[in-house]
Design a protein around this motif. Structure first.
Motif, PDB file in Angstrom:
ATOM      1  N   GLY A   9       0.834  -1.211   0.000  1.00 40.73           N
ATOM      2  CA  GLY A   9       0.000   0.000   0.000  1.00 40.73           C
ATOM      3  C   GLY A   9       0.860   1.248   0.000  1.00 40.73           C
ATOM      4  N   ALA A  10       0.705   2.068  -1.046  1.00 41.53           N
ATOM      5  CA  ALA A  10       1.495   3.298  -1.165  1.00 41.53           C
ATOM      6  C   ALA A  10       0.623   4.524  -0.954  1.00 41.53           C
ATOM      7  CB  ALA A  10       2.200   3.348  -2.525  1.00 41.53           C
ATOM      8  N   GLY A  11      -0.215   4.480   0.085  1.00 44.86           N
ATOM      9  CA  GLY A  11      -0.925   5.677   0.547  1.00 44.86           C
ATOM     10  C   GLY A  11       0.014   6.437   1.473  1.00 44.86           C
ATOM     11  N   PRO A  12      -0.502   7.410   2.209  1.00 40.75           N
ATOM     12  CA  PRO A  12       0.376   8.203   3.083  1.00 40.75           C
ATOM     13  C   PRO A  12       1.118   7.355   4.120  1.00 40.75           C
ATOM     14  CG  PRO A  12      -1.945   8.876   3.304  1.00 40.75           C
ATOM     15  CD  PRO A  12      -1.889   7.913   2.183  1.00 40.75           C
ATOM     16  N   THR A  13       0.474   6.296   4.620  1.00 37.30           N
ATOM     17  CA  THR A  13       1.140   5.462   5.629  1.00 37.30           C
ATOM     18  C   THR A  13       2.318   4.710   5.009  1.00 37.30           C
ATOM     19  OG1 THR A  13      -0.983   5.176   6.757  1.00 37.30           O
ATOM     20  CG2 THR A  13       0.766   3.624   7.325  1.00 37.30           C
ATOM     21  N   GLY A  14       2.059   4.023   3.883  1.00 40.39           N
ATOM     22  CA  GLY A  14       3.110   3.224   3.250  1.00 40.39           C
ATOM     23  C   GLY A  14       4.258   4.089   2.757  1.00 40.39           C
ATOM     24  N   LEU A  15       3.936   5.240   2.179  1.00 39.70           N
ATOM     25  CA  LEU A  15       4.991   6.121   1.657  1.00 39.70           C
ATOM     26  C   LEU A  15       5.842   6.673   2.793  1.00 39.70           C
ATOM     27  CD1 LEU A  15       2.732   7.964  -0.936  1.00 39.70           C
ATOM     28  CD2 LEU A  15       4.779   6.643  -1.537  1.00 39.70           C
ATOM     29  N   THR A  16       5.191   7.042   3.911  1.00 43.12           N
ATOM     30  CA  THR A  16       5.959   7.562   5.052  1.00 43.12           C
ATOM     31  C   THR A  16       6.862   6.466   5.611  1.00 43.12           C
ATOM     32  OG1 THR A  16       4.109   9.007   5.596  1.00 43.12           O
ATOM     33  CG2 THR A  16       5.754   8.707   7.308  1.00 43.12           C
ATOM     34  N   SER A  38      -3.535   7.475  -6.924  1.00 39.81           N
ATOM     35  CA  SER A  38      -4.903   7.961  -6.888  1.00 39.81           C
ATOM     36  C   SER A  38      -4.902   9.484  -6.847  1.00 39.81           C
ATOM     37  CB  SER A  38      -5.597   7.413  -5.644  1.00 39.81           C
ATOM     38  OG  SER A  38      -6.763   8.152  -5.384  1.00 39.81           O
ATOM     39  N   GLU A  39      -5.783  10.087  -7.640  1.00 43.03           N
ATOM     40  CA  GLU A  39      -5.912  11.547  -7.605  1.00 43.03           C
ATOM     41  C   GLU A  39      -7.084  11.959  -6.719  1.00 43.03           C
ATOM     42  OE1 GLU A  39      -3.920  13.954  -8.748  1.00 43.03           O
ATOM     43  OE2 GLU A  39      -2.535  12.366  -9.306  1.00 43.03           O
ATOM     44  N   LEU A  40      -7.713  10.980  -6.050  1.00 41.45           N
ATOM     45  CA  LEU A  40      -8.861  11.295  -5.205  1.00 41.45           C
ATOM     46  C   LEU A  40      -8.417  12.119  -4.011  1.00 41.45           C
ATOM     47  CD1 LEU A  40     -10.881   7.960  -5.016  1.00 41.45           C
ATOM     48  CD2 LEU A  40     -11.143   9.891  -6.562  1.00 41.45           C
ATOM     49  N   THR A  99      -1.321  15.827  -2.682  1.00 40.72           N
ATOM     50  CA  THR A  99      -0.037  16.542  -2.773  1.00 40.72           C
ATOM     51  C   THR A  99       1.018  15.829  -1.933  1.00 40.72           C
ATOM     52  OG1 THR A  99      -1.271  18.590  -2.954  1.00 40.72           O
ATOM     53  CG2 THR A  99       1.054  18.792  -2.419  1.00 40.72           C
ATOM     54  N   ILE A 100       0.610  15.430  -0.731  1.00 40.76           N
ATOM     55  CA  ILE A 100       1.565  14.759   0.171  1.00 40.76           C
ATOM     56  C   ILE A 100       2.032  13.441  -0.456  1.00 40.76           C
ATOM     57  CG2 ILE A 100       1.816  13.699   2.450  1.00 40.76           C
ATOM     58  CD1 ILE A 100      -0.477  15.676   3.323  1.00 40.76           C
ATOM     59  N   GLU A 101       1.078  12.697  -0.995  1.00 42.18           N
ATOM     60  CA  GLU A 101       1.431  11.411  -1.603  1.00 42.18           C
ATOM     61  C   GLU A 101       2.371  11.624  -2.794  1.00 42.18           C
ATOM     62  OE1 GLU A 101      -2.076   9.178  -2.520  1.00 42.18           O
ATOM     63  OE2 GLU A 101      -2.705   9.042  -0.435  1.00 42.18           O
ATOM     64  N   GLY A 102       2.024  12.593  -3.640  1.00 41.67           N
ATOM     65  CA  GLY A 102       2.854  12.845  -4.820  1.00 41.67           C
ATOM     66  C   GLY A 102       4.253  13.274  -4.419  1.00 41.67           C
ATOM     67  N   PHE A 103       4.325  14.130  -3.419  1.00 46.94           N
ATOM     68  CA  PHE A 103       5.619  14.621  -2.960  1.00 46.94           C
ATOM     69  C   PHE A 103       6.466  13.468  -2.422  1.00 46.94           C
ATOM     70  CE2 PHE A 103       8.191  15.905   0.661  1.00 46.94           C
ATOM     71  CZ  PHE A 103       9.046  16.814   0.054  1.00 46.94           C
ATOM     72  N   LEU A 250     -20.092  26.697  -6.904  1.00 45.69           N
ATOM     73  CA  LEU A 250     -19.566  27.168  -8.185  1.00 45.69           C
ATOM     74  C   LEU A 250     -18.979  26.023  -8.989  1.00 45.69           C
ATOM     75  CD1 LEU A 250     -17.727  30.479  -7.198  1.00 45.69           C
ATOM     76  CD2 LEU A 250     -20.030  30.169  -8.097  1.00 45.69           C
ATOM     77  N   GLU A 251     -18.341  25.097  -8.267  1.00 43.83           N
ATOM     78  CA  GLU A 251     -17.725  23.972  -8.985  1.00 43.83           C
ATOM     79  C   GLU A 251     -17.662  22.771  -8.059  1.00 43.83           C
ATOM     80  OE1 GLU A 251     -13.691  24.736 -10.241  1.00 43.83           O
ATOM     81  OE2 GLU A 251     -13.434  22.648 -10.906  1.00 43.83           O
ATOM     82  N   LEU A 252     -18.047  21.630  -8.586  1.00 45.57           N
ATOM     83  CA  LEU A 252     -17.910  20.370  -7.835  1.00 45.57           C
ATOM     84  C   LEU A 252     -16.771  19.590  -8.480  1.00 45.57           C
ATOM     85  CD1 LEU A 252     -18.794  18.174  -5.848  1.00 45.57           C
ATOM     86  CD2 LEU A 252     -20.486  17.437  -7.524  1.00 45.57           C
ATOM     87  N   ARG A 253     -15.727  19.358  -7.699  1.00 44.27           N
ATOM     88  CA  ARG A 253     -14.552  18.690  -8.288  1.00 44.27           C
ATOM     89  C   ARG A 253     -14.537  17.198  -7.985  1.00 44.27           C
ATOM     90  NH1 ARG A 253     -10.309  22.593  -9.230  1.00 44.27           N
ATOM     91  NH2 ARG A 253      -8.755  21.018  -8.766  1.00 44.27           N
ATOM     92  N   TYR A 254     -15.074  16.844  -6.823  1.00 39.26           N
ATOM     93  CA  TYR A 254     -14.977  15.435  -6.420  1.00 39.26           C
ATOM     94  C   TYR A 254     -15.905  15.229  -5.245  1.00 39.26           C
ATOM     95  CZ  TYR A 254     -12.910  11.974  -3.228  1.00 39.26           C
ATOM     96  OH  TYR A 254     -12.719  10.978  -2.343  1.00 39.26           O
ATOM     97  N   ALA A 255     -16.582  14.097  -5.184  1.00 43.93           N
ATOM     98  CA  ALA A 255     -17.482  13.858  -4.041  1.00 43.93           C
ATOM     99  C   ALA A 255     -17.561  12.368  -3.735  1.00 43.93           C
ATOM    100  CB  ALA A 255     -18.878  14.387  -4.338  1.00 43.93           C
ATOM    101  N   ARG A 256     -17.754  12.054  -2.493  1.00 45.93           N
ATOM    102  CA  ARG A 256     -17.948  10.657  -2.092  1.00 45.93           C
ATOM    103  C   ARG A 256     -18.780  10.632  -0.817  1.00 45.93           C
ATOM    104  NH1 ARG A 256     -12.317   8.271  -0.278  1.00 45.93           N
ATOM    105  NH2 ARG A 256     -13.573   6.653   0.666  1.00 45.93           N
ATOM    106  N   ARG A 257     -19.248   9.451  -0.477  1.00 43.55           N
ATOM    107  CA  ARG A 257     -19.971   9.320   0.786  1.00 43.55           C
ATOM    108  C   ARG A 257     -19.046   8.705   1.837  1.00 43.55           C
ATOM    109  NH1 ARG A 257     -25.083  10.762  -0.548  1.00 43.55           N
ATOM    110  NH2 ARG A 257     -25.443  10.371  -2.762  1.00 43.55           N
TER     111      ARG A 257
END
Ligand SMILES: Cc1cc2nc3c(=O)[nH]c(=O)nc-3n(C[C@H](O)[C@H](O)[C@H](O)COP(=O)(O)OP(=O)(O)OC[C@H]3O[C@@H](n4cnc5c(N)ncnc54)[C@H](O)[C@@H]3O)c2cc1C
Length: 479
Positions: A9-16, A38-40, A99-103, A250-257
């Motif tokens: 898993g390369a989310g924030p936990t795995g990357l850190t 993921s860009e989510l 941003t954190i993940e990409g960095f 004005l703008e919806l960029r992304y949404a989830r429940r």
């Protein structure tokens, strides 16, 4: 063995964690099932303690240099907590998770650690020496240690048949990244007339420099099935119910429940396998805690795995990952439960809850209460139990970032080694026995002596007689 540590898993936990292992030394393989990052958008807030952890590795300034990330206040149940510069050297920042993940991914790649993508873990076989991991693409990796950083639906957890006890989700709310027509105050919780509510957080800016907001909308009648798509109309309707015509989408960029499920595994260690981040604990995203807690799990585990790989880990060092991080995770789950009640997340409109919130909001104006809540929500209140030396108030806590003249304490931790602050060279002889694992740093005679672990936590201060046992307890046998 193919590697010392396999991180799934390369989310924030795995990357850190991969970065911590890079600093600690030892070989690491980091895999993720996704073909690309993921860009989510998810997390948007970084707490003081996480910022400190990045500073301790020299990564904070480069991260902040990648864009505009406003300083923001924290909150508890939507009650703003003013930032106190005397206690938190690094105030909260609004930095999007993407941003954190990409960095971190780029930083790791520059150091030669590339995420192996399209690697979905499907099998796991553990024996006395290590773990064999099997992937859907037919490859295998044999590793000494495996860390599950594979998120809330962790495959590792399921393959190990580890229970994920807690409360199932009973309600959903909408989390959306939006642009709004007004600069509605951030980090505030606003209630509508019909039991619905909205919470607005800062989320940086778009490429045109316009402020983005994370909007959470929920309450009675707004709990749809988790899989039901979120529509613009639903968001407009929710905004109207809470703000009237004052705020428009004005703008919806992304949404989830999101749901109010709250769960935590009972044990973070299973033989040579460790669970970290959302794989170990899940809760509502209230107060910027999930990603931060996962990154701090990684900070705690990384140097301990490094010590085990290098052969100097004292007996039970790896077990302290569970004994230190499980209570920290449990405390987060508890404060999230309290917040969701005080915010009336479920939209019950129960007058008892309203009365409790009013009372709590009044108490939260008291400086001592604010300090308590701000320390808790920023991660600075964490105190690990360290038997033997904990009488001293600094022990078990994040080290203060004192300026020692030649460097700040957190700069000294960039080596990934322990640090012994030794005013007037009193401890040169004993420190020499651990000089391959601990850097002894001279300081002015009035500086308090302390021993700091590679993750930045003080593990000895005070009585000189306790220093040698503390060195042995955390850094193993003398040379
Ligand atoms: C709307 C929302 C807002 C939030 N806001 C905040 C906030 O402000 N602050 C905060 O601290 N937290 C916040 N959180 C929580 C935060 O997003 C999570 O806690 C965080 O992503 C957990 O990180 P992780 O690395 O543990 O897991 P994840 O980010 O879930 O990463 C897991 C990785 O493992 C990979 N994976 C999964 N299964 C496999 C497999 N079988 N094989 C290989 N790879 C696999 C996935 O592809 C993924 O990349 C928010 C969450 C949501 C939903």
């Amino acid at each position: 063995m193919d590697t010392d540590v396999l991180i799934v898993g390369a989310g924030p936990t795995g990357l850190t964690l991969a970065n911590e292992l890079l600093v600690a030394g030892g070989s690491t393989v980091l895999v993720d099932r996704l073909p690309r990052r993921s860009e989510l958008s998810r997390a948007g807030g970084m707490q003081s303690r996480t910022l400190e952890a990045l500073d301790q590795r020299g990564l904070l300034q480069p991260l902040l240099a990648t864009g505009e990330y406003p300083v923001t206040n924290g909150h508890f149940a939507g009650i703003p907590l003013p930032f106190d510069p005397t206690r938190h050297r690094l105030p909260w920042r609004s930095v999007p998770q993407v941003t954190i993940e990409g960095f971190l991914e780029q930083h790791l790649a520059a150091q030669g650690i590339h995420v192996r993508r399209d690697h979905e873990l499907v099998g796991l076989d553990q024996d006395g020496d290590g773990v064999t991991a099997t992937f859907a693409n037919g490859t295998t990796v044999r590793t000494r240690y495996l860390v599950a950083a594979d998120g809330a639906h962790s495959t590792v957890r399921k393959l190990l048949r580890v229970d994920f006890p807690g409360r199932p989700g009973t309600m959903t709310a909408v989390a959306a990244d939006v642009r709004l027509s007004t600069d509605e105050k951030v980090n505030t919780h606003t209630k509508g007339a019909d039991g619905c509510w909205a919470h607005v957080f800062p989320l940086g800016t778009d490429p045109q420099g316009r402020p983005l907001r994370r909007l959470a909308l929920g309450g009675r009648g707004r709990s749809l099935s988790r899989d039901a798509p979120v529509t613009e109309d639903e968001i407009r309707d929710g905004l109207r119910a809470v703000f009237g015509s004052r705020v428009e989408l004005l703008e919806l960029r992304y949404a989830r429940r999101i749901t109010n499920a709250a769960r935590q595994v009972a044990h973070y260690r299973h033989g040579q396998v460790f669970l970290a981040g959302d794989a170990a604990h899940i809760h509502l995203p209230l107060g910027a805690q999930g990603m931060n807690t996962g990154m701090q799990d990684a900070l705690n585990l990384g140097w301990k795995l490094g010590a085990a790989v290098h052969g100097w880990a004292p007996e039970n060092l790896l077990d302290t990952y569970h004994t230190e991080r499980h209570p920290a995770g449990a405390a987060v789950l508890r404060n999230v439960q309290a917040q969701s009640l005080l915010m009336d997340w479920a939209g019950t409109r129960d007058p008892d809850v309203t009365a409790a919130r009013e009372l709590f909001a009044a108490m939260a104006q008291l400086p001592d209460v604010q300090r308590h809540l701000a320390d808790m929500m920023s991660g600075m209140a964490i105190r690990y139990a360290m038997p033997g030396t904990e009488a001293h108030p600094l022990v078990g806590r994040p080290s203060p970032d004192r300026d020692l003249g030649s460097a700040r304490v957190h700069e000294l931790l960039r080596s990934g080694r322990g640090v012994l602050i030794d005013p007037a060279d009193r401890f040169a002889k004993v420190a020499d026995l651990w000089s391959d694992r601990v850097d002894r740093i001279g300081a002015g005679a009035d500086t308090e002596p302390m021993l700091i672990r590679p993750d930045g936590y003080v593990c000895w201060a005070g009585s000189p007689n306790d220093l040698e046992p503390a060195l042995g307890r955390w850094f193993g046998e003398p040379r």
